[in-house]
Scaffold this motif. Sequence first.
Motif, PDB file in Angstrom:
ATOM      1  N   PHE A 176      15.507  32.185  27.878  1.00  0.00           N
ATOM      2  CA  PHE A 176      15.846  32.526  29.259  1.00  0.00           C
ATOM      3  C   PHE A 176      17.360  32.517  29.456  1.00  0.00           C
ATOM      4  CE2 PHE A 176      15.133  33.472  33.490  1.00  0.00           C
ATOM      5  CZ  PHE A 176      15.717  32.560  34.355  1.00  0.00           C
TER       6      PHE A 176
ATOM      7  N   LEU B 249       4.754  28.359  28.026  1.00  0.00           N
ATOM      8  CA  LEU B 249       5.087  29.582  28.791  1.00  0.00           C
ATOM      9  C   LEU B 249       4.875  29.356  30.275  1.00  0.00           C
ATOM     10  CD1 LEU B 249       3.756  32.850  27.077  1.00  0.00           C
ATOM     11  CD2 LEU B 249       6.069  32.335  27.811  1.00  0.00           C
ATOM     12  N   ALA B 250       3.771  28.670  30.586  1.00  0.00           N
ATOM     13  CA  ALA B 250       3.436  28.437  31.993  1.00  0.00           C
ATOM     14  C   ALA B 250       4.546  27.645  32.686  1.00  0.00           C
ATOM     15  CB  ALA B 250       2.101  27.696  32.105  1.00  0.00           C
ATOM     16  N   ASP B 251       5.188  26.744  31.947  1.00  0.00           N
ATOM     17  CA  ASP B 251       6.260  25.921  32.532  1.00  0.00           C
ATOM     18  C   ASP B 251       7.605  26.620  32.501  1.00  0.00           C
ATOM     19  OD1 ASP B 251       4.932  22.820  31.150  1.00  0.00           O
ATOM     20  OD2 ASP B 251       4.503  23.928  33.023  1.00  0.00           O
ATOM     21  N   SER B 252       7.648  27.814  31.912  1.00  0.00           N
ATOM     22  CA  SER B 252       8.924  28.518  31.756  1.00  0.00           C
ATOM     23  C   SER B 252       9.056  29.603  32.814  1.00  0.00           C
ATOM     24  CB  SER B 252       8.990  29.148  30.367  1.00  0.00           C
ATOM     25  OG  SER B 252       8.192  30.320  30.330  1.00  0.00           O
ATOM     26  N   PRO B 253      10.189  30.227  32.931  1.00  0.00           N
ATOM     27  CA  PRO B 253      10.355  31.328  33.885  1.00  0.00           C
ATOM     28  C   PRO B 253       9.608  32.599  33.466  1.00  0.00           C
ATOM     29  CG  PRO B 253      12.492  30.416  33.257  1.00  0.00           C
ATOM     30  CD  PRO B 253      11.480  29.865  32.318  1.00  0.00           C
ATOM     31  N   PHE B 254       9.054  32.606  32.262  1.00  0.00           N
ATOM     32  CA  PHE B 254       8.401  33.817  31.758  1.00  0.00           C
ATOM     33  C   PHE B 254       6.942  33.890  32.201  1.00  0.00           C
ATOM     34  CE2 PHE B 254      11.849  35.274  29.249  1.00  0.00           C
ATOM     35  CZ  PHE B 254      12.461  34.177  28.679  1.00  0.00           C
ATOM     36  N   ASN B 255       6.492  35.132  32.396  1.00  0.00           N
ATOM     37  CA  ASN B 255       5.078  35.335  32.664  1.00  0.00           C
ATOM     38  C   ASN B 255       4.274  35.110  31.405  1.00  0.00           C
ATOM     39  OD1 ASN B 255       4.913  36.001  35.421  1.00  0.00           O
ATOM     40  ND2 ASN B 255       5.766  38.035  35.007  1.00  0.00           N
TER      41      ASN B 255
ATOM     42  N   SER C  91       4.148  37.793  28.785  1.00  0.00           N
ATOM     43  CA  SER C  91       5.417  38.257  28.217  1.00  0.00           C
ATOM     44  C   SER C  91       5.388  38.328  26.689  1.00  0.00           C
ATOM     45  CB  SER C  91       6.562  37.322  28.627  1.00  0.00           C
ATOM     46  OG  SER C  91       6.622  37.225  30.028  1.00  0.00           O
ATOM     47  N   PHE C  92       4.866  37.240  26.075  1.00  0.00           N
ATOM     48  CA  PHE C  92       4.923  37.168  24.613  1.00  0.00           C
ATOM     49  C   PHE C  92       3.541  37.032  24.009  1.00  0.00           C
ATOM     50  CE2 PHE C  92       9.406  37.136  24.631  1.00  0.00           C
ATOM     51  CZ  PHE C  92       9.852  36.321  25.656  1.00  0.00           C
TER      52      PHE C  92
END
Lengths: 769, 185
Positions: free
Chosen positions: A141, A530-536, A539-540
């Motif tokens: 990010f 991923l859930a805790d990150s800014p990404f949907n 995304s990956f």
Amino acid sequence: MKNIFNRANILVFAITSLSILTIVLLFSTGSINLENSIEKILPADEQLKRSVALAAGSSYANKLILFIENSDSEELDNSINEMEALVSGSALNLKPTIPGGETIEEIMSYIEENSLLLYPYEKGTNPFSSAALKKGLAGKFEYMQSIPFFFPSQSFFSDPLMMSSEIYRELAVGGFDQLKAYKGGLLSEDGKAFIMLYDVPFSREDYESTGELKELDLKAAELAENRGGTAFLYSVHLYFLESYDKIQGEVFIIFILSILFTLAIFFFFFKNINLVFFSFMPIIGGVATTFLLIALFFRSFNGIALGFGATTAGIAIDYTIHYITKINLYSSLKELRSKIGLSMLLGYLTTIISFILLPFSKIGTLQEIAFFGISAISCSFLLSWFVLQRVLTPERCTIKIKEINFRFPGKGLIGLFLIILLLTVGASLFVRLENSMSGLDMAHDELDGRIEQIKSHFNQSTDSIFLAFSGRNRDEIIEKSGRALRKLATIDPNLALRNPALFIPSKETINSRKALIKDRFNKDSFINALADSPFNEESFSGWAERVEQIDSLELTTLPDYLHSEIENSFVSWEGAEYLLIHVSERERLAAIGQTLEKEGIEFITVDILKDSESGLLLFEGRALILLLISIAAIFLVLLTVFRNLLHAFCSILPALCGLAAITAATTLLGLKFNIMHITASILILGIGVDYGIFVTGACRKGLDKREIGKTYQSILISALTTLAGFGILALSSNRALFSLGSSMLAGLIFAFLATYTLLPSLLGLKDKE
Amino acid sequence: MIYRKLLLLTLLTFSSLNLFSLDFPQPEKDRLFTEFTSTYRSPLLKKPLITRGIIVMDGKERFLYRQTSPVLFEIRKSGPNVTYKKGESAPIAISGSFSANNYLMLFFNGDEAELEKLFNITIEEKNGGRYYRITPKRRMKITTIEIEAKGDKISTMTITFSDRSSNSFNFTNTVTGKKPDEKYF
């Protein structure tokens, strides 16, 4: 007596003889394939042969560095632009080896796309732990936030955890600083120096092209100076050119001086320059005949052996001068030969002995030197005996010779010489053998200074020093090298090296990494991260699926630049392949070697200078032993012929004094005993024994005072002409030529002085006065 | 690591390259100071990414794009040299070479024939200023660029990408024609 020195006879004889000899010489030299390889100079040594072949096949053999320095960054940039235009505008077709912007992007994309398989799991870190997943996504990010107008490329999605950062770190530790390329080159840490690396498309012996390179070097320096900075080019080619130019210029001057001195000597003593033709006819005939034999029977011949062979003229001239000096002492050739014939024959035979033993060294060059020496001297002697002496008989000619009244030295002079001799012998005990081929070249102070300047800013060099690995196939080689270099990086990061294996791990490494990934990666953990990150979450998702199907994952196609780099790192020799990894310094290679040995890892080092060291010492050692055996053999022959210990000793004494002077001169001049000193020793042995035999022979024959005086005069003239040919070499800046010249100078002077001061007393010649 | 092509795109988006006959807003005397807030929306992200910073220009050869939040970095052009510096780390050089895919370079270097070949450009008078809409004639990563400007000052710029992401710039406190503080260079 009829004087044959009428113009018609001289003209016909001289023109005819010289024409024939010139044709023979030209034909022969044109047909001889000159060999400059180091291998034949040294004992057969597999390690050296391999080192020479691998170094020659590596991409570093023809590397060029353009160096620019300027404390003003703006002027530095301007200089860089100017130099780029200068180099690209030259006709030399120099190819930059550091990748440009697009190539670097391809490399980065390759690393990102293959980050799963390129990541160094062996270092022990787990990129799939919960903490590492969070950290990786946070880093991803932050990466997005660091780019304006962000648009994700395909490779962006291949590396959600920023594993490529760790791979870049590995590359940086290994010195792969090409990724920090600046304007197609490398900028130093302090931003004040810059280098560009090029491949030079011509060999180091292409002096014409290297001359153009030198002009480019001067132009670059001028342009940089205009901006208050410095710039230069650096490559092995410039070393070769500098040596070549220096030798060419010096040899020409030395050749002219030598001719002039020889002519002056002949004119001074014989008052007749025409005698030069007759005196040199046997010598040139001997050399020409030998060249012809080489051209007919040898496919190639070593350059050093050929060069040495040419110096045998210094020995061959003795027989001619000795004859001409005494020609008018006797009424007929028969009488002359009865007086000095045996001395000349014995002198010839004892000279040949020192060459006959050389083939037993089993060293190619020494065997060739032996052939040349025996052939040239024998032909010269035979031409002198059967042609010159038949043309210039005592009955037919009168030669006016400047008479020198030789007064035998008093006790004072003898004592002085003995003291000097004692000191000389003492000094010769400290002689050291040359262990480096570079000891034979001239000093290249300016070029050596340039590489130091480059090394002070960058970890770059053009020395052919490598760490190498071999194996049954390429995959095995890559596996071995990968293991070795990973070990080095772990034990001491300063020993880490740029490793092509980083980009193409072996099958074994890939399989073990896949096993590690399967063991450590958990899709649910990743989705949680991923859930805790800014990404949907989506995304990956593609990447996560690839990880789950890791067994079917393969490396993508290597970018052309990497493919070429890796291919150039492999060199084939005698059916085996070797991976060569360049090491910038000899000390570093030594440290790497010690570390890998301790770890029990198989490797090879390639360093021609170091690998030739033992061979060089062996060569010199064997040559010296053969020299000592020659001295013993000559002494035995003399003893057998003379049946008198004193006479045998007196005959060899001048040679021994000459040899002591050579070793002492080497020590006092701060040199190490090298091939050229050995060459001079062989020559001085032959020449010194001739002096001793001529004087001892005169004593044994009961020659009168005038005859003995003529003997000494012939020895003096011989010494002077030999000095004219060799002593002048002491003026050269080339260490090889200087070694030969200074040795011959010292050896000749002492051989003559020993003949003049010691022999009369030992042989009782003074009593004859 | 950085995407060098995109950095160059940034630079050229804001640097004043003349020869453009379409009357693109050009800061007076090529001098500019402006503060920006950009909003990046992407299917990748749960929330838009907002960044802030300044752009300073003093002639065609001196340019500074400095993002101050959330991550500090700057792109600096000085003569022919362009560098990128993140945080306190040393600046790295960006190659000035033109990438064939970077169509926006064409857009700003004034090659009219090439531009007309690749882009459709429409201009409208709107709210006392001008509205520019630029769309490519064939498929590329950028789908639209929309610019609102008054006089020589751009107020907004929105770039829409083919992956449905967009980056909108809002420029405030813009000063043109006045030599910027030397401290920025």
